[in-house]
Design a protein around this motif. Structure first.
Motif, PDB file in Angstrom:
ATOM      1  N   ALA A   4       1.091  -1.303   0.254  1.00 35.63           N
ATOM      2  CA  ALA A   4       0.026   0.074  -0.335  1.00 35.63           C
ATOM      3  C   ALA A   4       0.645   1.337  -0.471  1.00 35.63           C
ATOM      4  O   ALA A   4       1.856   0.875   1.038  1.00 35.63           O
ATOM      5  CB  ALA A   4      -1.399   0.089   1.515  1.00 35.63           C
ATOM      6  N   THR A   6       0.348   5.112   0.222  1.00 32.63           N
ATOM      7  CA  THR A   6      -0.603   6.032   1.549  1.00 32.63           C
ATOM      8  C   THR A   6      -0.192   7.488   1.116  1.00 32.63           C
ATOM      9  O   THR A   6       1.402   7.735   1.366  1.00 32.63           O
ATOM     10  CB  THR A   6      -0.495   5.851   2.812  1.00 32.63           C
ATOM     11  OG1 THR A   6       0.821   5.991   3.515  1.00 32.63           O
ATOM     12  CG2 THR A   6      -0.941   4.651   3.072  1.00 32.63           C
ATOM     13  N   LEU A  23      -6.824  -2.055   5.157  1.00 33.64           N
ATOM     14  CA  LEU A  23      -6.402  -1.049   4.251  1.00 33.64           C
ATOM     15  C   LEU A  23      -6.426   0.095   4.745  1.00 33.64           C
ATOM     16  O   LEU A  23      -7.515   1.015   5.709  1.00 33.64           O
ATOM     17  CB  LEU A  23      -6.835  -1.298   3.095  1.00 33.64           C
ATOM     18  CG  LEU A  23      -7.306  -0.241   1.323  1.00 33.64           C
ATOM     19  CD1 LEU A  23      -5.985  -1.071   0.818  1.00 33.64           C
ATOM     20  CD2 LEU A  23      -8.156   0.112   0.444  1.00 33.64           C
ATOM     21  N   THR A  27      -4.800   5.253   1.623  1.00 31.84           N
ATOM     22  CA  THR A  27      -4.128   5.098   0.716  1.00 31.84           C
ATOM     23  C   THR A  27      -4.409   5.299  -0.849  1.00 31.84           C
ATOM     24  O   THR A  27      -5.408   5.472  -1.518  1.00 31.84           O
ATOM     25  CB  THR A  27      -4.847   3.416   0.516  1.00 31.84           C
ATOM     26  OG1 THR A  27      -4.244   2.737   1.693  1.00 31.84           O
ATOM     27  CG2 THR A  27      -3.408   2.241  -0.472  1.00 31.84           C
ATOM     28  N   LEU A  30      -2.628   1.039  -4.368  1.00 29.66           N
ATOM     29  CA  LEU A  30      -2.101  -0.635  -3.800  1.00 29.66           C
ATOM     30  C   LEU A  30      -1.683  -1.286  -4.892  1.00 29.66           C
ATOM     31  O   LEU A  30      -2.540  -1.963  -5.752  1.00 29.66           O
ATOM     32  CB  LEU A  30      -3.989  -0.629  -3.514  1.00 29.66           C
ATOM     33  CG  LEU A  30      -4.082  -2.385  -2.925  1.00 29.66           C
ATOM     34  CD1 LEU A  30      -3.269  -1.941  -1.521  1.00 29.66           C
ATOM     35  CD2 LEU A  30      -5.201  -3.127  -2.571  1.00 29.66           C
TER      36      LEU A  30
END
Length: 315
Positions: A4, A6, A23, A27, A30
């Motif tokens: 991920a 962010t 999650l 984010t 991905l």
């Protein structure tokens, strides 16, 4: 493997995930690399409709590579990847939503490693998901441009080696690798052009003026790179034909030597055949110097034939 990315201001933080994790907030990207069965099941929670699978990556129909559904925009993009002297094509599936980009890939991609390197050095600034996807396509076009420049450099080297007999096999091997790699590069350019045009149509309302101008600039870059790939094809074919012509020329020289040798020794063979006959009445059989005379005749006939070929410029 699930990673991920962010959003932190205008930069991205990298955070590996497992199937037990949820999650993270904010984010923006991905990235899912070669998911196993558990990770494939974990992916299903991210999609309203059916989650994409790895066997869908190689679909070639336009309707399967660029489409929109309830989960957002789906874009299959072909990325060239250099592996030694060879260049291969790797498909990556991107799903673009308003707040996130989801990528699915089966193979490791050097461009993704470069992107992570830029993130760690805070050299990548994005504000939303379309920005991130456009950054990825921008890096892809720059990488393709580098591959084309490498192709020119390789052609300069092979152009100097194409007439050298010792390196001819290696040179032709390099040219074949370059021709195959240039095909992957050209196909990636066409694929990227289709993806950007689809993206431009799909984001004509939601995209900012800066993003639309960005897409136009990348499309212009692609149009300027495509003639270079055609020139490389022409140059590669020219050098291949020159190499094969030079090979035929060298083979012709060898065959010419054998042909001349056969003709030079034809008169001595004729003389030897005549005096090798076993007829009862042959005046020269009783001649004291007949053997020496036949040797001199054979030598003179061979030298005369050689001199004739030499004078005609055939040797």
């Amino acid at each position: 493997m699930i990673t991920a990315y962010t959003l932190n201001g205008k930069s991205l933080d990298i955070q590996p995930l497992t199937v037990a994790d949820s999650l993270p907030p904010k984010t923006l990207w991905l990235d899912i690399f070669k998911p196993d069965e558990e990770e494939q099941s974990w992916m299903k929670q991210l999609f309203v409709e059916e989650a994409p699978e790895l066997d869908e990556l190689d679909d070639i129909e336009a309707s399967a590579r660029f489409y929109r559904d309830k989960d957002g925009l789906h874009i299959h993009s072909l990325f060239p990847q250099r592996l030694g002297k060879e260049i291969d094509g790797i498909n990556v599936l991107f799903t673009l939503r308003n707040d996130m980009v989801i990528s699915l890939r089966e193979d490791d991609l050097g461009l993704m490693r470069l992107l992570r390197h830029y993130m760690r050095q805070d050299r990548l600034e994005v504000e939303d998901a379309p920005d991130l996807l456009l950054e990825i396509f921008q890096l892809k076009i720059e990488y393709i441009s580098d591959l084309i420049e490498d192709g020119y450099k390789t052609l300069e080297d092979t152009g100097k080696e194409v007439l050298q007999v010792d390196d001819l096999h290696r040179t032709m091997s390099d040219l074949m690798h370059l021709e195959d790699g240039n095909g992957h590069v050209r196909l990636a350019l066409y694929d990227t052009r289709r993806a950007l045009r689809f993206l431009k149509r799909s984001l004509r309302r939601g995209a900012s003026d800066e993003q639309r101008n960005w897409i136009d600039e990348m499309l212009y870059d692609i149009e300027s790179l495509l003639p270079h790939t055609q020139f490389l094809f022409d140059k590669i074919n020219f050098q291949l034909e020159a190499a094969m012509g030079f090979t035929s020329l060298e083979q012709s020289k060898v065959i010419k030597i054998f042909s001349v040798a056969a003709v030079v020794f034809l008169p001595p063979t004729l003389i030897a055949s005549i005096y090798g006959m076993n007829f009862e009445i042959m005046p020269e059989l009783g001649f004291e110097y007949g053997y020496l005379m036949s040797l001199v005749m054979m030598l003179m006939s061979a030298c005369g034939t050689y001199y004739f070929f030499k004078r005609k410029g055939w040797l």
